[in-house]
Design an enzyme around this catalytic site. Structure first.
Site, mmCIF file in Angstrom:
data_model
loop_
_atom_site.group_PDB
_atom_site.id
_atom_site.type_symbol
_atom_site.label_atom_id
_atom_site.label_comp_id
_atom_site.label_asym_id
_atom_site.label_seq_id
_atom_site.Cartn_x
_atom_site.Cartn_y
_atom_site.Cartn_z
ATOM 1 N N SER A 72 0.884 -1.088 -0.284
ATOM 2 C CA SER A 72 -0.067 0.054 0.111
ATOM 3 C C SER A 72 0.878 1.180 0.139
ATOM 4 C CB SER A 72 -0.966 -0.012 1.045
ATOM 5 O OG SER A 72 -2.055 0.906 1.006
ATOM 6 N N ASP A 184 -5.598 -4.512 -2.432
ATOM 7 C CA ASP A 184 -4.413 -4.308 -1.514
ATOM 8 C C ASP A 184 -3.845 -5.168 -1.020
ATOM 9 O OD1 ASP A 184 -3.323 -2.758 0.994
ATOM 10 O OD2 ASP A 184 -4.655 -1.135 0.623
#
Length: 320
Positions: A72, A184
């Site tokens: 991320s 993610d």
């Protein structure tokens, strides 16, 4: 937006005139006595600006980093650092970056926002386009939405893997890379220590931003993002054992008082990252000191005593 891009251009021009103090030695020239150090940067939205403080201390103290893995926001900062930007340059960009620079709201059944603006943002701040061009080897993690499998990118184009690593479920639309639907990386590698071991790291430093999405002092969730985010925060907190087993040192900067979207508090977050890193320096320096002492220790040759029993032809010396 114009202010950010002017700053990025200035940073790039400035960086071309300087010799980087953090440029790594090629992997083949790293002394065999020194452990290869890997740095794992976890996710955390705005809280991830703490990573820049970590990098600042390592640069100032000349702690060598041989590999980086990011999830991320850790993937974004890792890509910038590995491409040649110094921590100071990343800090200057972070001071003016906001949510609108890499994301925009949209109407979709798959999410409320898209991070497609990140393509232009990354192209402006990262001077390379592929993993192979990076100065420091980098791994970027994502999660296959259909299978739940962790996906680790280490070669090829770099922009879309970073976007996929930042595609927080429920908020951002999934990103397709190589025919796979990705979200993610926190679901598979909340702190990507294991990929660093696979890359050849002897010692791994993990940076974990252990804060709940919703502050414990709040009266409850404000909207659906708080509900989804808090659920993922709880799950992430319960999965620490897996990645911590591969970490030699874990930094846990105290970011509990910061909101996931408080980019305006970047200076405070960077400071917290610096403080947490300085506390861990003695342990990290010890790795290097042991390696230096080992390299400096002379090789002792001593006569080997003649064995009893059946006659043999012994070696004239033994290496101690």
């Amino acid at each position: 937006m114009n202010k950010l891009f002017r700053l990025v251009r200035s940073v790039k021009a400035f960086s071309q005139e300087l010799t980087r103090s953090h440029d790594p030695q090629p992997a083949s020239s790293v002394p065999s006595t020194r452990p290869k150090i890997g740095l794992a940067l976890g996710g955390g939205f705005a809280r991830g600006m703490t990573h820049i403080g970590v990098l600042k201390v390592f640069e100032e103290e000349k702690i060598p980093i041989d590999f980086v893995a990011g999830t991320s926001v850790g993937a974004v900062i890792g890509a910038g650092f590995c491409s040649g930007l110094s921590a100071k340059e990343l800090e200057e960009i972070a001071f003016v970056v906001r949510f609108k620079h890499f994301a925009r709201w949209t109407v979709s059944r798959f999410g409320f926002a898209t991070n497609d603006r990140m393509t232009g943002f990354l192209k402006r701040i990262i001077p390379v386009r592929t993993f192979e061009e990076l100065k420091i080897p980098l791994a970027v993690t994502a999660t296959d939405f259909l299978t739940g499998e962790g996906v680790v990118f280490r070669s090829g184009p770099i922009i879309d893997p970073v976007r996929a690593s930042c595609a927080y479920p429920g908020m951002f639309l999934p990103v397709q890379v190589g025919g796979r639907v990705l979200v993610d990386g926190l679901l598979a590698h909340s702190v990507p220590t294991v990929p660093l071991k696979d890359m050849g790291a002897d010692k791994v430093i993990a940076v974990y931003l252990s804060a709940m999405w919703v502050n414990s002092r709040s009266k409850g969730p404000r909207h659906i993002f708080d509900v989804v985010g808090q659920c993922f925060s709880i799950a992430q907190d319960r999965m620490c054992g897996f990645w911590k087993a591969a970490a030699d040192v874990t930094l846990e900067p105290n970011v509990s008082g910061f909101g996931y979207d408080e980019f305006q508090r970047t200076p405070e977050l960077i400071k917290i990252g610096e403080e947490a890193t300085r506390k861990a320096l003695p342990a990290i320096r010890q790795w290097l000191e042991v390696a230096q002492n080992s390299a400096a220790e002379p090789v002792t040759l001593r006569p080997q005593s003649k064995p009893t029993g059946a006659p043999v032809t012994p070696l004239p010396f033994a290496v101690k």
